[in-house]
Enzyme design. Structure first.
Site, PDB file in Angstrom:
ATOM      1  N   ASP A  13       0.787  -1.247   0.000  1.00  0.00           N
ATOM      2  CA  ASP A  13       0.000   0.000   0.000  1.00  0.00           C
ATOM      3  C   ASP A  13       0.819   1.298   0.000  1.00  0.00           C
ATOM      4  OD1 ASP A  13      -1.973  -1.916   0.185  1.00  0.00           O
ATOM      5  OD2 ASP A  13      -2.789  -1.238   2.097  1.00  0.00           O
ATOM      6  N   ASP A  51      -4.497  -0.795  -1.936  1.00  0.00           N
ATOM      7  CA  ASP A  51      -5.774  -0.679  -1.239  1.00  0.00           C
ATOM      8  C   ASP A  51      -6.737  -0.025  -2.240  1.00  0.00           C
ATOM      9  OD1 ASP A  51      -6.751  -1.272   1.414  1.00  0.00           O
ATOM     10  OD2 ASP A  51      -6.834   0.877   1.876  1.00  0.00           O
ATOM     11  N   HIS A  53     -10.712   0.724  -2.640  1.00  0.00           N
ATOM     12  CA  HIS A  53     -12.071   0.695  -2.094  1.00  0.00           C
ATOM     13  C   HIS A  53     -13.097   1.374  -2.996  1.00  0.00           C
ATOM     14  CE1 HIS A  53     -10.292  -0.647   1.627  1.00  0.00           C
ATOM     15  NE2 HIS A  53      -9.713   0.501   1.897  1.00  0.00           N
ATOM     16  N   HIS A  57     -17.604   2.214   0.671  1.00  0.00           N
ATOM     17  CA  HIS A  57     -17.003   1.131   1.457  1.00  0.00           C
ATOM     18  C   HIS A  57     -17.358   1.222   2.947  1.00  0.00           C
ATOM     19  CE1 HIS A  57     -13.545  -1.405   2.987  1.00  0.00           C
ATOM     20  NE2 HIS A  57     -14.077  -2.142   2.040  1.00  0.00           N
ATOM     21  N   HIS A  86     -10.509   6.789   1.867  1.00  0.00           N
ATOM     22  CA  HIS A  86      -9.145   6.749   1.325  1.00  0.00           C
ATOM     23  C   HIS A  86      -9.086   5.703   0.218  1.00  0.00           C
ATOM     24  CE1 HIS A  86      -9.353   3.465   4.231  1.00  0.00           C
ATOM     25  NE2 HIS A  86      -8.444   2.840   3.482  1.00  0.00           N
ATOM     26  N   LYS A 111      -6.937  -4.970  -3.120  1.00  0.00           N
ATOM     27  CA  LYS A 111      -7.675  -5.532  -1.975  1.00  0.00           C
ATOM     28  C   LYS A 111      -8.601  -4.481  -1.393  1.00  0.00           C
ATOM     29  CE  LYS A 111      -3.942  -4.401   1.212  1.00  0.00           C
ATOM     30  NZ  LYS A 111      -4.694  -3.395   1.991  1.00  0.00           N
ATOM     31  N   CYS A 156      -1.870  -2.911   7.645  1.00  0.00           N
ATOM     32  CA  CYS A 156      -1.774  -3.830   6.509  1.00  0.00           C
ATOM     33  C   CYS A 156      -0.466  -4.614   6.473  1.00  0.00           C
ATOM     34  CB  CYS A 156      -2.052  -3.086   5.218  1.00  0.00           C
ATOM     35  SG  CYS A 156      -3.794  -2.562   5.145  1.00  0.00           S
TER      36      CYS A 156
HETATM   37  C1  VGL Z   1      -4.563   0.510   5.725  1.00  0.00           C
HETATM   38  C2  VGL Z   1      -6.163   1.320   7.129  1.00  0.00           C
HETATM   39  C3  VGL Z   1      -7.111   1.226   6.139  1.00  0.00           C
HETATM   40  C4  VGL Z   1      -3.131   0.127   5.519  1.00  0.00           C
HETATM   41  C5  VGL Z   1      -5.493   0.382   4.709  1.00  0.00           C
HETATM   42  O1  VGL Z   1      -2.660   0.088   4.371  1.00  0.00           O
HETATM   43  O2  VGL Z   1      -2.458  -0.146   6.542  1.00  0.00           O
HETATM   44  N1  VGL Z   1      -4.906   0.956   6.927  1.00  0.00           N
HETATM   45  N2  VGL Z   1      -6.770   0.756   4.929  1.00  0.00           N
HETATM   46 ZN    ZN Z   2      -8.187   0.826   3.376  1.00  0.00          ZN
END
Ligand code: VGL
Ligand code: ZN
Length: 208
Positions: A13, A51, A53, A57, A86, A111, A156
């Site tokens: 990410d 990431d 979404h 979401h 995000h 994801k 993550c």
């Molecule tokens: C993440 C919170 C929400 C991450 C992703 O990449 O750690 N944290 N979505």
């Molecule tokens: Zn996320």
């Protein structure tokens, strides 16, 4: 360290929304980029996660009237942190950081694309059952050791490392190539979990 064909670098990410100025900025998030680019040179196998979404979401506080970011909500699969919106599919915030060397990657795993379920881990969604497909890839490619770097250390990166370890891989987290969010002691809890599970922590210098 000598990197082999059975090793994979899993880069979690490294997207604009997790960097300074982004919607869910991790302090110093962009600082992982030069480190990851250098390490990636040593690997044949590099996998990136993204990431990704939908705007509606379930993890977005804005989709729960009266709720604020960083509160939690009980969902059927467990406790969910509510985040600022995000990494919305197709937006600039969801793009990889412009300086990340994406040319090195041989797989990109997206994801968190199902409206009703979050996915911190690169292997399983937050119900701990729904596969992303990465586990099958790692097994079919006969990869054995997973080196993990990226954002965020305590979400993550942590869940990806734990799932890989639980699936039987050797796992090493490259801590100087990660940054954490640190919500209610989550960075300390991450270190504790890594110790308990035999997930090792390695420094950047081991690769240079
Ligand atoms: C993440 C919170 C929400 C991450 C992703 O990449 O750690 N944290 N979505
Ligand atoms: Zn996320």
């Amino acid at each position: 360290m000598k990197i082999s064909e059975a090793d994979v670098l899993l880069v979690i990410d490294v997207q604009n929304d997790f960097c300074t100025g982004g919607a869910l900025a991790v302090p110093g998030g962009e600082k992982v980029v030069p480190a990851i680019n250098r390490i990636a040179q040593k690997f044949t196998n590099v996998v990136l996660t993204q990431d990704w979404h939908p705007h509606d979401h379930v993890s977005f506080a804005s989709n729960h009237p009266g709720r604020e970011p960083f509160q939690t909500l009980e969902l059927d699969y467990g406790t969910q942190v509510l985040w600022p919106a995000h990494c919305v599919q197709g937006t600039a915030g969801a793009e990889f950081h412009r300086n990340l060397d994406v040319v090195r990657a041989n797989l990109v795993v997206r994801k968190g694309f199902r409206r009703g379920i979050d996915s911190y881990s690169a292997l399983f969604e937050n119900d701990q059952k729904t596969p992303t497909g990465l586990l099958g890839y790692l097994r079919e490619r006969e990869l054995r050791t997973v080196f993990v770097a990226g954002l965020a250390l305590d979400f993550c990166v942590r869940f990806s490392a734990e799932d890989a370890r639980n699936a039987g891989f050797e796992v090493a987290v490259i801590e100087d190539a990660c940054r954490g969010i640190d919500l209610d002691g989550s960075v300390a809890a991450t270190h504790q979990s890594f110790r308990e599970r035999g997930i090792s922590i390695v420094g950047l210098e081991a690769f240079l």
